[in-house]
Design a protein around this motif. Structure first.
Motif, PDB file in Angstrom:
ATOM      1  N   ASN A  65       0.827  -1.213   0.000  1.00 51.28           N
ATOM      2  CA  ASN A  65       0.000   0.000   0.000  1.00 51.28           C
ATOM      3  C   ASN A  65       0.862   1.265   0.000  1.00 51.28           C
ATOM      4  O   ASN A  65       0.385   2.336   0.358  1.00 51.28           O
ATOM      5  N   LYS A  69      -1.463   4.653  -2.017  1.00 53.00           N
ATOM      6  CA  LYS A  69      -2.434   3.951  -1.154  1.00 53.00           C
ATOM      7  C   LYS A  69      -3.417   3.124  -2.006  1.00 53.00           C
ATOM      8  O   LYS A  69      -4.618   3.111  -1.772  1.00 53.00           O
ATOM      9  N   PRO A  72      -5.631  -0.616  -0.203  1.00 55.85           N
ATOM     10  CA  PRO A  72      -6.152  -0.263   1.124  1.00 55.85           C
ATOM     11  C   PRO A  72      -6.795  -1.423   1.884  1.00 55.85           C
ATOM     12  O   PRO A  72      -6.973  -1.337   3.093  1.00 55.85           O
TER      13      PRO A  72
END
Length: 163
Positions: A65, A69, A72
């Motif tokens: 991640n 990101k 998630p």
């Protein structure tokens, strides 16, 4: 460390997996993400697994991640996504860091063995790939933009080598 078989990683279920269980196989190790522009490469990775597993290839996926990101989810969500969207059957591991102070030891080793462009070790994005020989040493590193099907010739070369 002299080869990949000296490392251990956690499965998506959180269980320790000694990479020595893949001894004698050609490995394609990939840091993955479910919400990345390269995520469709899961299909190509699975196609490689399907085509070459009987000859000794094993694709290993390591969710990360750290880039935008783009991974998630928790382990259950990652597993469900990979199975339902791409019918992934190759081993997926627990989410790890692949760069920085908390980078998994496996990735510290991989990047030191095969630095990227300009000799930089750091992983730059999701779906960076490392192809390893049957003896557990790193053969080549591929950029995220390298499609799985473009690695076939190198895989076939390594599969033809003896352990």
């Amino acid at each position: 460390m002299s080869n990949v078989y000296q490392f251990e990683a956690s499965s998506l279920a959180g269980l320790p997996v000694p990479l020595s269980q893949f001894s004698g196989k050609v490995l394609l190790i990939v840091n993955t993400a479910s919400e990345c522009g390269f995520t469709p490469q899961y299909a190509g990775l699975q196609a490689l697994q399907d085509q070459y597993a009987a000859s000794g290839l094993e694709v290993l996926g390591f969710p990360c991640n750290q880039f935008g990101k783009q991974e998630p989810g928790d382990a259950a969500q990652i597993g469900q996504f990979c199975e339902s969207r791409f019918h992934v059957t190759f081993p997926m591991f627990g989410k790890i860091d692949v760069k920085g102070d908390n980078a998994h030891p496996l990735y510290r080793w991989l990047t030191s063995e095969k630095p990227g462009v300009l000799g930089l070790e750091a992983i730059k994005w999701n779906f960076t790939k490392f192809l390893l020989r049957r003896n557990g040493t790193v053969f080549k590193r591929y950029a995220p933009t390298t499609k799985p099907e473009d690695i076939k010739r190198d895989i076939e070369t390594l599969l033809a080598e003896s352990a």
